[in-house]
Motif scaffolding. Structure first.
Motif, mmCIF file in Angstrom:
data_model
loop_
_atom_site.group_PDB
_atom_site.id
_atom_site.type_symbol
_atom_site.label_atom_id
_atom_site.label_comp_id
_atom_site.label_asym_id
_atom_site.label_seq_id
_atom_site.Cartn_x
_atom_site.Cartn_y
_atom_site.Cartn_z
ATOM 1 N N ASP A 94 0.825 -1.293 0.091
ATOM 2 C CA ASP A 94 0.215 -0.085 0.126
ATOM 3 C C ASP A 94 1.001 1.142 -0.044
ATOM 4 O OD1 ASP A 94 -1.736 1.854 0.285
ATOM 5 O OD2 ASP A 94 -2.807 0.972 2.236
ATOM 6 N N TYR A 95 1.373 1.663 -1.226
ATOM 7 C CA TYR A 95 2.303 2.796 -1.261
ATOM 8 C C TYR A 95 1.915 4.166 -0.857
ATOM 9 C CZ TYR A 95 6.554 4.586 -3.120
ATOM 10 O OH TYR A 95 7.994 5.296 -3.479
ATOM 11 N N LEU A 96 0.430 4.173 -0.987
ATOM 12 C CA LEU A 96 0.084 5.655 -0.359
ATOM 13 C C LEU A 96 0.492 5.869 1.174
ATOM 14 C CD1 LEU A 96 -3.591 5.900 -1.464
ATOM 15 C CD2 LEU A 96 -1.640 7.692 -2.097
ATOM 16 N N LEU A 97 0.603 4.801 1.732
ATOM 17 C CA LEU A 97 1.186 4.893 3.242
ATOM 18 C C LEU A 97 2.437 5.487 3.523
ATOM 19 C CD1 LEU A 97 -0.188 1.479 4.691
ATOM 20 C CD2 LEU A 97 -1.136 3.796 5.092
ATOM 21 N N ARG A 98 3.177 5.764 2.327
ATOM 22 C CA ARG A 98 4.641 6.310 2.615
ATOM 23 C C ARG A 98 4.483 7.606 3.312
ATOM 24 N NH1 ARG A 98 2.876 7.086 -2.522
ATOM 25 N NH2 ARG A 98 3.520 9.224 -3.811
ATOM 26 N N LYS A 99 3.094 8.129 2.893
ATOM 27 C CA LYS A 99 3.190 9.667 3.304
ATOM 28 C C LYS A 99 2.790 9.824 4.798
ATOM 29 C CE LYS A 99 1.518 11.328 -1.008
ATOM 30 N NZ LYS A 99 0.568 11.946 -1.916
ATOM 31 N N VAL A 100 2.473 8.847 5.498
ATOM 32 C CA VAL A 100 1.928 8.848 6.998
ATOM 33 C C VAL A 100 3.283 9.810 7.825
ATOM 34 C CG1 VAL A 100 1.612 7.855 9.009
ATOM 35 C CG2 VAL A 100 0.373 7.145 6.849
ATOM 36 N N PHE A 101 4.319 9.474 7.558
ATOM 37 C CA PHE A 101 5.504 9.775 8.481
ATOM 38 C C PHE A 101 6.149 10.939 7.715
ATOM 39 C CE2 PHE A 101 4.526 5.643 9.862
ATOM 40 C CZ PHE A 101 4.200 5.945 11.243
ATOM 41 N N THR A 102 5.902 11.725 6.699
ATOM 42 C CA THR A 102 6.538 12.736 5.932
ATOM 43 C C THR A 102 6.928 14.099 6.785
ATOM 44 O OG1 THR A 102 5.643 12.087 3.873
ATOM 45 C CG2 THR A 102 6.266 14.101 4.105
ATOM 46 N N LYS A 103 5.701 14.302 7.374
ATOM 47 C CA LYS A 103 5.944 15.524 8.101
ATOM 48 C C LYS A 103 7.129 15.288 9.545
ATOM 49 C CE LYS A 103 1.914 17.806 8.822
ATOM 50 N NZ LYS A 103 0.607 17.964 9.560
ATOM 51 N N VAL A 104 7.007 14.212 10.266
ATOM 52 C CA VAL A 104 7.700 13.928 11.449
ATOM 53 C C VAL A 104 9.004 13.924 10.807
ATOM 54 C CG1 VAL A 104 8.366 12.247 12.898
ATOM 55 C CG2 VAL A 104 6.102 12.395 12.436
ATOM 56 N N GLY A 137 10.602 5.643 -0.445
ATOM 57 C CA GLY A 137 9.129 6.171 -0.334
ATOM 58 C C GLY A 137 8.792 7.130 0.780
ATOM 59 N N LEU A 138 9.455 6.936 2.181
ATOM 60 C CA LEU A 138 9.153 7.519 3.029
ATOM 61 C C LEU A 138 9.906 8.978 3.142
ATOM 62 C CD1 LEU A 138 10.141 4.606 5.719
ATOM 63 C CD2 LEU A 138 7.888 5.768 5.436
ATOM 64 N N ILE A 139 10.715 9.058 2.206
ATOM 65 C CA ILE A 139 11.756 10.101 2.284
ATOM 66 C C ILE A 139 11.239 11.225 1.066
ATOM 67 C CG2 ILE A 139 14.096 11.247 1.694
ATOM 68 C CD1 ILE A 139 13.936 9.800 4.270
ATOM 69 N N GLU A 140 10.617 10.438 0.022
ATOM 70 C CA GLU A 140 10.079 11.192 -1.059
ATOM 71 C C GLU A 140 9.330 12.626 -0.640
ATOM 72 O OE1 GLU A 140 7.948 9.107 -4.668
ATOM 73 O OE2 GLU A 140 6.670 10.137 -3.351
ATOM 74 N N GLY A 141 8.292 12.334 0.149
ATOM 75 C CA GLY A 141 7.271 13.349 0.456
ATOM 76 C C GLY A 141 8.249 14.576 1.216
ATOM 77 N N THR A 142 9.151 14.395 1.908
ATOM 78 C CA THR A 142 9.819 15.389 2.658
ATOM 79 C C THR A 142 10.676 16.376 1.647
ATOM 80 O OG1 THR A 142 11.935 14.289 2.603
ATOM 81 C CG2 THR A 142 10.731 13.768 4.667
ATOM 82 N N LYS A 212 32.415 11.725 8.883
ATOM 83 C CA LYS A 212 31.483 11.625 9.947
ATOM 84 C C LYS A 212 30.130 11.049 9.603
ATOM 85 C CE LYS A 212 29.792 13.221 13.827
ATOM 86 N NZ LYS A 212 30.144 12.502 15.105
ATOM 87 N N ILE A 213 29.681 9.808 10.482
ATOM 88 C CA ILE A 213 28.434 9.595 9.661
ATOM 89 C C ILE A 213 27.594 9.244 11.037
ATOM 90 C CG2 ILE A 213 27.121 7.255 8.825
ATOM 91 C CD1 ILE A 213 29.610 6.710 7.185
ATOM 92 N N LYS A 214 26.237 9.802 10.827
ATOM 93 C CA LYS A 214 25.310 9.476 12.096
ATOM 94 C C LYS A 214 24.147 8.608 11.229
ATOM 95 C CE LYS A 214 26.166 13.129 14.997
ATOM 96 N NZ LYS A 214 25.620 14.274 15.921
ATOM 97 N N THR A 215 23.410 7.825 12.046
ATOM 98 C CA THR A 215 22.503 6.894 11.372
ATOM 99 C C THR A 215 21.336 7.251 12.016
ATOM 100 O OG1 THR A 215 22.862 5.113 13.138
ATOM 101 C CG2 THR A 215 24.005 4.910 10.818
ATOM 102 N N PHE A 216 20.006 7.169 11.251
ATOM 103 C CA PHE A 216 18.721 7.496 11.646
ATOM 104 C C PHE A 216 17.716 6.396 11.011
ATOM 105 C CE2 PHE A 216 14.526 9.541 11.697
ATOM 106 C CZ PHE A 216 14.815 10.725 12.711
ATOM 107 N N SER A 217 16.523 6.213 12.057
ATOM 108 C CA SER A 217 15.712 5.177 11.527
ATOM 109 C C SER A 217 14.469 5.801 12.021
ATOM 110 C CB SER A 217 15.752 3.872 11.760
ATOM 111 O OG SER A 217 15.643 3.627 13.459
ATOM 112 N N LEU A 218 13.134 5.488 11.531
ATOM 113 C CA LEU A 218 11.816 5.902 11.858
ATOM 114 C C LEU A 218 11.462 5.069 12.783
ATOM 115 C CD1 LEU A 218 9.229 7.378 11.133
ATOM 116 C CD2 LEU A 218 8.295 5.513 9.998
ATOM 117 N N VAL A 219 11.936 3.772 13.026
ATOM 118 C CA VAL A 219 11.465 2.773 14.114
ATOM 119 C C VAL A 219 12.559 2.319 14.738
ATOM 120 C CG1 VAL A 219 10.079 1.036 14.659
ATOM 121 C CG2 VAL A 219 9.307 2.507 12.922
ATOM 122 N N ARG A 220 12.667 2.217 16.141
ATOM 123 C CA ARG A 220 13.824 1.196 16.669
ATOM 124 C C ARG A 220 12.909 0.292 17.520
ATOM 125 N NH1 ARG A 220 17.058 -1.766 18.474
ATOM 126 N NH2 ARG A 220 18.975 -1.313 19.540
#
Ligand SMILES: [Zn+2]
Ligand SMILES: [Zn+2]
Length: 220
Positions: A94-104, A137-142, A212-220
């Motif tokens: 359900d690719y539409l769901l990629r937009k749920v976390f755009t703002k965050v 997809g998660l990044i696209e909307g940003t 310098k590298i930092k890492t980031f994820s939506l979920v841990r």
């Protein structure tokens, strides 16, 4: 406009928000659905954001022994609502769901402005299968741009493998030929579980000359 998760009409909620903010913000879920996602509390592992830890957790200690200093940030815990979300997003497609976390994500990335965003890639085979890279997809909307400097090779494990092949299975990622490695990288993945994937890529990029590298994820 309907909530992407439960399908409920968002109009009432939207007009109320518009009145308050005097502008129409794009919202993709109702607040009830969004509230089911659980933010990581202030009590988390200082280096990887694992919930409920107050000093570097076992995973982080393991990576430290492997020569990797974990510097990770995450936003949400992997609770039932998040599990359902990823099931629908990744496996039901359900690719539409990629937009749920755009703002965050957009808000969170503000403090990494001097970092170049790099995403964990899918292999060509997987990309063909799925048609889309859901991490992308998660990044696209940003609207943020990202560097495409890593490839993933699909290698199947078999008993006749030599040592080089086995290492390739363990770390199927390679840096693309001829790319310039940015000085500062923010490496992004959707979910951080043990950190194996993201930290191996981090090590590879440091060895390739990233400062310098930092890492980031939506979920841990
Ligand atoms: Zn909803
Ligand atoms: Zn940790």
């Amino acid at each position: 406009m309907k909530c992407l998760i439960c399908g409920q009409d968002l109009e009432t909620e939207l007009s109320f928000t518009s009145l308050l903010l005097l502008k129409k913000e794009e919202t993709y879920t109702c607040s009830a659905c969004f509230n089911h996602f659980e933010r990581i509390s202030p009590e988390h592992c200082p280096t990887c954001f694992k919930e409920g830890e107050t000093s570097p957790c076992q995973d982080c200690q393991y990576w430290y022994k492997e020569g990797i200093q974990v510097e990770h940030e995450a936003v949400f815990t992997y609770n039932e609502a998040m599990k359902d979300y990823f099931h629908r997003y990744k496996f039901d497609g359900d690719y539409l769901l990629r937009k749920v976390f755009t703002k965050v994500l957009y808000q969170k990335f503000q403090k990494y402005k001097d970092y170049q965003l790099v995403l964990i890639p899918l292999s060509k085979e997987r990309l063909q299968q799925r048609g889309v890279n859901q991490v992308e997809g998660l990044i696209e909307g940003t609207g943020l741009s990202y560097y495409n400097i890593i490839d993933k090779k699909e290698v199947k494990a078999s008993s006749s493998m030599n040592r080089a092949d086995r290492l390739q299975v363990e770390n199927p990622f390679v840096i693309k030929e001829g790319v310039k490695i940015p000085e500062k990288i923010l490496l992004f993945d959707d979910i951080y579980t043990t950190g194996a994937t993201i930290n191996r890529i981090k090590k590879m990029l440091i060895e390739a000359g990233c400062q310098k590298i930092k890492t980031f994820s939506l979920v841990r």
